[in-house]
Design a protein around this motif. Structure first.
Motif, PDB file in Angstrom:
ATOM      1  N   UNK A  47       0.829  -1.251  -0.081  1.00 30.63           N
ATOM      2  CA  UNK A  47       0.037  -0.034   0.008  1.00 30.63           C
ATOM      3  C   UNK A  47       0.967   1.084  -0.139  1.00 30.63           C
ATOM      4  N   UNK A  48       0.162   2.374  -0.447  1.00 31.43           N
ATOM      5  CA  UNK A  48       1.157   3.634  -0.743  1.00 31.43           C
ATOM      6  C   UNK A  48       0.294   4.400   0.424  1.00 31.43           C
ATOM      7  N   UNK A  49       1.054   4.810   1.429  1.00 29.21           N
ATOM      8  CA  UNK A  49       0.699   5.790   2.373  1.00 29.21           C
ATOM      9  C   UNK A  49       1.234   7.125   2.355  1.00 29.21           C
ATOM     10  N   UNK A  50       0.148   8.221   2.563  1.00 28.22           N
ATOM     11  CA  UNK A  50       0.689   9.679   2.278  1.00 28.22           C
ATOM     12  C   UNK A  50       0.803  10.144   3.846  1.00 28.22           C
ATOM     13  N   UNK A  51       2.192  10.599   4.008  1.00 31.67           N
ATOM     14  CA  UNK A  51       2.485  10.972   5.326  1.00 31.67           C
ATOM     15  C   UNK A  51       3.001  12.309   5.194  1.00 31.67           C
ATOM     16  N   UNK A  52       1.926  13.353   5.408  1.00 36.44           N
ATOM     17  CA  UNK A  52       2.405  14.781   5.564  1.00 36.44           C
ATOM     18  C   UNK A  52       3.033  15.048   4.106  1.00 36.44           C
ATOM     19  N   UNK A  53       2.343  14.719   2.919  1.00 37.14           N
ATOM     20  CA  UNK A  53       2.762  15.060   1.748  1.00 37.14           C
ATOM     21  C   UNK A  53       3.712  14.096   1.053  1.00 37.14           C
ATOM     22  N   UNK A  54       4.428  13.345   1.994  1.00 44.27           N
ATOM     23  CA  UNK A  54       5.350  12.392   1.346  1.00 44.27           C
ATOM     24  C   UNK A  54       4.485  11.034   1.428  1.00 44.27           C
ATOM     25  N   UNK A  55       5.155  10.364   0.265  1.00 46.45           N
ATOM     26  CA  UNK A  55       4.504   9.007   0.143  1.00 46.45           C
ATOM     27  C   UNK A  55       5.539   7.857   0.244  1.00 46.45           C
ATOM     28  N   UNK A  56       5.104   6.730   1.028  1.00 46.71           N
ATOM     29  CA  UNK A  56       5.851   5.682   1.300  1.00 46.71           C
ATOM     30  C   UNK A  56       5.062   4.331   1.097  1.00 46.71           C
ATOM     31  N   UNK A 114      27.859  -6.517  -9.636  1.00 49.77           N
ATOM     32  CA  UNK A 114      27.846  -6.936 -10.852  1.00 49.77           C
ATOM     33  C   UNK A 114      27.214  -8.257 -10.998  1.00 49.77           C
ATOM     34  N   UNK A 115      27.849  -9.380 -10.564  1.00 52.86           N
ATOM     35  CA  UNK A 115      27.525 -10.613 -10.603  1.00 52.86           C
ATOM     36  C   UNK A 115      26.732 -11.243 -11.571  1.00 52.86           C
ATOM     37  N   UNK A 116      25.842 -11.709 -11.919  1.00 51.57           N
ATOM     38  CA  UNK A 116      25.071 -12.415 -13.050  1.00 51.57           C
ATOM     39  C   UNK A 116      24.147 -11.136 -13.791  1.00 51.57           C
ATOM     40  N   UNK A 117      23.959 -10.118 -12.974  1.00 51.82           N
ATOM     41  CA  UNK A 117      23.020  -9.002 -13.616  1.00 51.82           C
ATOM     42  C   UNK A 117      21.470  -9.364 -12.959  1.00 51.82           C
ATOM     43  N   UNK A 118      21.312 -10.510 -12.481  1.00 47.55           N
ATOM     44  CA  UNK A 118      19.933 -10.540 -12.321  1.00 47.55           C
ATOM     45  C   UNK A 118      19.353  -9.704 -10.945  1.00 47.55           C
ATOM     46  N   UNK A 119      20.293  -9.604 -10.116  1.00 51.74           N
ATOM     47  CA  UNK A 119      19.960  -8.640  -8.996  1.00 51.74           C
ATOM     48  C   UNK A 119      19.852  -6.953  -9.532  1.00 51.74           C
ATOM     49  N   UNK A 120      20.571  -6.529 -10.038  1.00 49.84           N
ATOM     50  CA  UNK A 120      20.772  -5.359 -10.378  1.00 49.84           C
ATOM     51  C   UNK A 120      19.379  -5.133 -11.547  1.00 49.84           C
ATOM     52  N   UNK A 121      19.242  -5.879 -12.329  1.00 44.18           N
ATOM     53  CA  UNK A 121      18.053  -5.694 -13.210  1.00 44.18           C
ATOM     54  C   UNK A 121      16.627  -5.758 -12.601  1.00 44.18           C
ATOM     55  N   UNK A 122      16.510  -6.672 -11.285  1.00 47.70           N
ATOM     56  CA  UNK A 122      15.258  -6.582 -10.630  1.00 47.70           C
ATOM     57  C   UNK A 122      15.180  -5.130  -9.684  1.00 47.70           C
ATOM     58  N   UNK A 123      16.472  -4.901  -9.233  1.00 48.23           N
ATOM     59  CA  UNK A 123      16.293  -3.626  -8.205  1.00 48.23           C
ATOM     60  C   UNK A 123      16.057  -2.266  -9.311  1.00 48.23           C
ATOM     61  N   UNK A 124      16.413  -2.221 -10.383  1.00 46.87           N
ATOM     62  CA  UNK A 124      16.171  -1.222 -11.376  1.00 46.87           C
ATOM     63  C   UNK A 124      14.805  -1.185 -11.898  1.00 46.87           C
ATOM     64  N   UNK A 125      14.255  -2.520 -12.280  1.00 46.61           N
ATOM     65  CA  UNK A 125      12.820  -2.697 -12.399  1.00 46.61           C
ATOM     66  C   UNK A 125      11.825  -1.926 -11.428  1.00 46.61           C
ATOM     67  N   UNK A 126      12.349  -2.774 -10.191  1.00 42.46           N
ATOM     68  CA  UNK A 126      11.535  -2.226  -9.071  1.00 42.46           C
ATOM     69  C   UNK A 126      11.476  -0.562  -8.668  1.00 42.46           C
ATOM     70  N   UNK A 127      12.434   0.066  -9.064  1.00 35.50           N
ATOM     71  CA  UNK A 127      12.790   1.404  -8.905  1.00 35.50           C
ATOM     72  C   UNK A 127      12.156   2.094  -9.882  1.00 35.50           C
ATOM     73  N   UNK A 128      11.740   1.538 -11.002  1.00 40.99           N
ATOM     74  CA  UNK A 128      11.283   2.040 -12.192  1.00 40.99           C
ATOM     75  C   UNK A 128       9.590   2.429 -11.805  1.00 40.99           C
ATOM     76  N   UNK A 129       9.015   1.365 -11.186  1.00 36.85           N
ATOM     77  CA  UNK A 129       7.898   1.377 -10.727  1.00 36.85           C
ATOM     78  C   UNK A 129       7.516   1.971  -9.510  1.00 36.85           C
ATOM     79  N   UNK A 130       8.494   2.269  -8.488  1.00 36.28           N
ATOM     80  CA  UNK A 130       8.196   2.563  -7.034  1.00 36.28           C
ATOM     81  C   UNK A 130       7.884   4.268  -7.144  1.00 36.28           C
ATOM     82  N   UNK A 131       6.447   4.307  -6.197  1.00 36.40           N
ATOM     83  CA  UNK A 131       5.969   5.779  -6.435  1.00 36.40           C
ATOM     84  C   UNK A 131       6.902   6.817  -5.952  1.00 36.40           C
ATOM     85  N   UNK A 132       7.823   6.408  -4.933  1.00 35.49           N
ATOM     86  CA  UNK A 132       8.601   7.558  -4.203  1.00 35.49           C
ATOM     87  C   UNK A 132       9.722   7.740  -5.187  1.00 35.49           C
ATOM     88  N   UNK A 133      10.087   7.046  -5.975  1.00 33.00           N
ATOM     89  CA  UNK A 133      11.337   7.291  -6.702  1.00 33.00           C
ATOM     90  C   UNK A 133      10.951   8.078  -8.219  1.00 33.00           C
TER      91      UNK A 133
END
Length: 791
Positions: free
Chosen positions: A664-673, A750-769
């Motif tokens: 869930x996205x919670x609006x706290x004093x104008x900031x979303x978390x 760096x690794x296999x790149x799987x964690x990097x891809x997952x983190x960046x895909x997540x950041x792309x959809x995150x409402x606070x980013x």
């Protein structure tokens, strides 16, 4: 036993059966070519081309075990690092000094073998592959020495030797000196210069002088331009400097030649280890290619036996499989079963109905399984370990030897009879055809009886009714037929075991368009008894088809039920595991609470003796209980968008902006978390404005955003699994947003790149980013991601 004199297959110390001429009849070489397309190197392709059936049960089992482990490796770890792997044997076979480009090719191949060795030996879950990789000689020392001489793109390093570095520095200085000198000459004689350019002619620096001012600048003429408008002159003042430069370039070439010879000798001294490493790496490439092909055709791992049990379940011919070949219609799988009690199978049915394909599919898949290749059949398939496969398909009519089709067939049959043993698989196509039907049928029945007495496994295709009748009267022989759809006039290519097939010559003739009077006269000649028998066989085939369809439907339902049972079992286990985990968590918390209370009671007894207020004692004693209550979820209605809610742990309040699954996205004093829905508690006063507002929580039980401990501007996720990493990043971003941070850095490596891809895909959809970018060089490069947060 006929065995090859050369060639051991990967993972075994057993030699291969010498079946190449016989396997050609089954198109085994075409299958090898198809699988070899998955290999990454010529070494791997060649290793696949060498595959042949192995001679013992242990060898066959080991080869299939290697394949099964490689499939598991590819599915869980990905492909092996094979960049640069190539066959270096032809280069090392020459008795000449290796050129730098040839040495670079070998360096890349050796690097690849060492990467493969390190990848497989460092993981404990793949012991068979680790054992194979351990056979690759350890050449790290050689690689370390050779790396000193090459850049990343294979060029000779400037500092390959101190002498080379010194020479090249002096070359650069001398070039600068001669260029300054020539520029000065051109500036002082501008009217004689065709164009103010310094050019190279025969390793000498020259200047272009106008032909009509040739004598204005004394020097050596090296060349005339194509148009004749200018000549290229080396001024007298530059000759000595050019000589010095030429001498330095000669020294450079000599030093490079010395380094080239030294590098070549390093490689030649380790040539045996290099060849052994690349050969083993090629075998691993072949094994990986087999694993990839196995996943494509959904292959299964067969079991092997020495007691003549052959059971292929839903076998598919790989050259007809629509998953690897472009075809107009999908291949129809066949099921074939032979054993000591029923070692012979007689297949009959219409022309072009699939009899020969079923026969060749059986022989081909037995050979593939014994060669350690993927078996395109269903689980539960069993393969007998045989000594050879005898195949008679087609004809060898010879005009030169005056042999007819039938005679040529008999010559080949004679060889099979002489060589077949009780461990052989014999495949005879159209046995008894090509001559008088009665004599051919009698000969066919006698041949079948001979092989039954010999003990060989036998599959025969035929159109002869007498052969079908013979099979019905011998319990050791099983009749089978290829199904034919009377409604469409087309074969279905499905093999039906238990009843003989009809050749359907008249139906095929009618479909092709032969005149009706001819067909009617043919039926009259067959007689009513034949028609009645034919109709009876047709009815039996239809009944058997229905039985098979019902059996297949029952199997599908049983499979669905079993899948549902497994899913329920998995859910129950997950529930039990979660219950144990939660119970353990509560138990630990209560034990900690008990210890805290015990300590507090001891301390407060001392305070009471010192006349401390009783209320303060009660407050102190109950504080751990209040904290423990936070771990117990309270009963409340479902959280909805628009609710006013409080976060149980952070003790911050806000409005629920959106809900997506468990987040869930919670609006706290104008900031979303972004928070977990389960961590929210609906505030009852949000929906009832007339209701008296509850008193504000006391400072001791209510935390403000500012009460949260400040967090770092970066989060290190290296070593985390993807799911755990995303959960940690959610918590980190929410805290960062509440603290008013403008940007944060997430380190994923760096690794296999799987964690990097997952983190960046997540950041792309995150409402606070608001946005994100890869880290700069001083921020960790592509091993880190910088996220800019919403203001």
């Amino acid at each position: 036993m006929p065995v090859a004199t050369t060639g051991r297959q990967l993972g075994t110390g057993n030699r291969q059966l010498n079946l190449k001429p016989l396997l050609h009849e089954l198109e085994f070489d075409r299958v090898l070519t198809l699988i070899a397309m998955e290999a990454k190197s010529t070494l791997g392709k060649d290793a696949i081309a060498r595959r042949r059936p192995l001679s013992t049960l242990a060898a066959c089992e080991a080869s299939q075990a290697d394949l099964a482990e490689m499939r598991r490796f590819v599915q869980t770890e990905g492909l092996l690092p094979m960049a640069g792997l190539t066959d270096v044997a032809p280069v090392l076979a020459r008795e000449t000094v290796l050129g730098l480009d040839e040495s670079w090719v070998i360096v890349r191949a050796v690097r690849s073998t060492q990467a493969m060795r390190e990848t497989l030996t460092r993981i404990d879950r793949f012991p068979r592959l680790a054992k194979i990789a351990a056979a690759i000689p350890q050449l790290d020392e050689l690689v370390g020495k050779l790396n000193k001489y090459f850049t990343r793109d294979g060029k000779l390093r400037e500092d390959a030797s101190s002498e080379l570095r010194s020479i090249r520095q002096r070359v650069q200085q001398k070039r600068s000196a001669v260029q300054r000198l020539l520029n000065d000459i051109m500036n002082r004689n501008a009217e004689a210069i065709q164009e103010p350019l310094i050019v190279m002619r025969g390793d000498r620096y020259c200047i272009p002088v106008r032909s009509d001012h040739r004598n204005a600048i004394p020097g050596i003429l090296h060349e005339r331009s194509g148009s004749g408008a200018s000549v290229f002159i080396e001024p007298m003042q530059a000759i000595e400097v050019n000589n010095d430069l030429a001498d330095l370039l000669l020294q450079e070439r000599e030093e490079i030649a010395r380094i080239t010879q030294f590098v070549s000798q390093l490689i030649v001294d380790s040539a045996d280890d290099v060849l052994a490493a690349t050969r083993t790496a090629g075998e691993l490439d072949a094994l990986q290619a087999c694993a990839m092909f196995a996943d494509t055709v959904k292959a299964s791992r067969p079991s092997f036996n020495d007691d003549r049990r052959l059971h292929l379940i839903d076998a598919r011919h790989p050259l007809l499989d629509e998953r690897v070949q472009t075809t107009d219609q999908p291949v129809v799988p066949v099921t074939v079963e032979l054993n000591g009690s029923t070692p012979a199978l007689i297949i009959s049915g219409p022309n072009a109905g699939g009899k020969t394909v079923a026969l060749k599919t059986t022989g081909l898949l037995v050979a593939m399984a014994m060669s350690g290749l993927p078996l395109p059949a269903a689980d539960g398939s069993m393969i007998p370990v045989i000594d050879t496969i005898h195949v008679l398909v087609g004809d060898d009519q010879s005009v030169v030897e005056h042999l007819s089709t039938f005679s040529a067939y008999l010559v080949r049959l004679k060889n099979v009879i002489a060589r077949a043993t009780k461990r052989s698989l014999v495949l005879l196509d159209e046995l008894g055809s090509g001559t008088d039907p009665e004599e051919g049928a009698a000969l066919a029945a006698a041949v079948i009886e001979y092989f039954l007495e010999r003990g060989a496994l036998l599959i025969v295709t035929t159109h002869l009714s007498s052969v079908k009748s013979f099979a019905m009267n011998d319990s050791r022989v099983v009749n089978a037929s290829m199904e034919f759809d009377s409604a469409t006039g087309q074969p279905t290519y499905r093999l039906i075991t238990g009843i003989p097939g009809r050749s359907r010559a008249l139906e095929v003739a009618q479909i092709i368009g032969l005149p009706s009077p001819i067909l009617a006269r043919a039926r009259e000649r067959l007689g009513s008894r034949y028609v009645e028998v034919d109709q009876l066989v047709s009815m039996l085939q239809n009944k058997m088809s229905q039985v098979l369809e019902q059996s297949a439907e029952l199997e599908r339902r049983q499979a669905a039920v079993e899948e549902e049972r497994r899913a329920l079992e998995a859910s129950r286990k997950k529930f039990d595991d979660e219950r144990l985990r939660v119970g353990s968590s509560y138990r630990e918390e209560l034990e900690r609470l008990r210890d805290d209370v015990s300590r507090q009671v001891s301390a407060e007894i001392k305070n009471l003796r010192a006349n401390t207020s009783a209320r303060e004692v009660v407050t102190t004693l109950t504080k751990p209980i209040e904290r423990a209550i936070e771990f117990i979820p309270s009963e409340q209605r479902e959280v909805r968008v628009g609710d006013k809610a409080e976060h149980r742990r952070f003790k911050v309040r806000g409005e629920v902006v959106s809900i997506d699954g468990g987040k869930a996205v919670l609006n706290v004093s104008g900031k979303k978390m972004t928070v977990d829905v389960k961590d929210l508690r609906v505030l009852s006063e949000a929906k009832d404005p007339h209701r008296k507002r509850a008193a504000d929580p006391s400072p001791s039980s209510r935390l403000r955003t500012s009460d949260l401990a400040p967090i770092s501007a970066e989060l290190n996720l290296i070593g985390h699994r993807v799911d755990d990493a995303l959960e940690e990043s959610d918590k980190f971003l929410d805290r960062a947003l509440l603290e008013g941070k403008q940007a944060v850095r997430i380190i994923h490596g760096f690794g296999t790149g799987a964690l990097r891809k997952a983190v960046r895909d997540h950041l792309r959809k995150h409402p606070a980013v608001k946005s994100w970018r890869p880290g700069n060089e001083n921020e960790g490069g592509d091993g880190a991601t910088v996220a800019v947060l919403e203001e």
